[in-house]
Design a protein around this motif. Sequence first.
Motif: not given
Length: 167
Positions: A35-41
């Motif tokens: 989720x962090x990776x998706x949110x950072x994207x």
Amino acid sequence: MKLAIVLLGLSVVVMAIMVFQAVRQELNLRNLKTRIVENSAEVKTKEEAIVEAKNKIQELKTKLASVNTKVDELKKTKADTEKSTQDTDKSLQTCNTEKANVEKKKTDMLEAIIKLKADHDDVKKKAGGDIQNLKQQILDRDKAICAFADTTKEEARKLCGISEAPK
């Protein structure tokens, strides 16, 4: 021994619970990392959109500034045009007034010329009558003179209209 089995069973249960908790926490951590990776994207794409929006806003501001200067120039041009139109209207009114005055003077002059021509014709007729009267008087006088004139002289013959000298 029973105690050892119970302790061993209890320790296996506690260990199984701890393993279960560790696996569950690991899955939660992986889910959170994803989720962090998706949110950072998503944040990066939104930041890029914000940067593009800022650039567009800056371009629009520059265009707005140029449009505002053009609007100001057009307002000045409009004001100058209105002033020029007012001046032209005043000039036109003055010119029309002068034209009316000139037309009035022209009609007055034409009337005066017509009157003078009529007076001139009257005077001319009167002068013509006076001239005829004077010619008649001269002829009458010449006839009176011819009665007494010596026709042997050339001047007397010319005055009386006699072409040949009497013999």
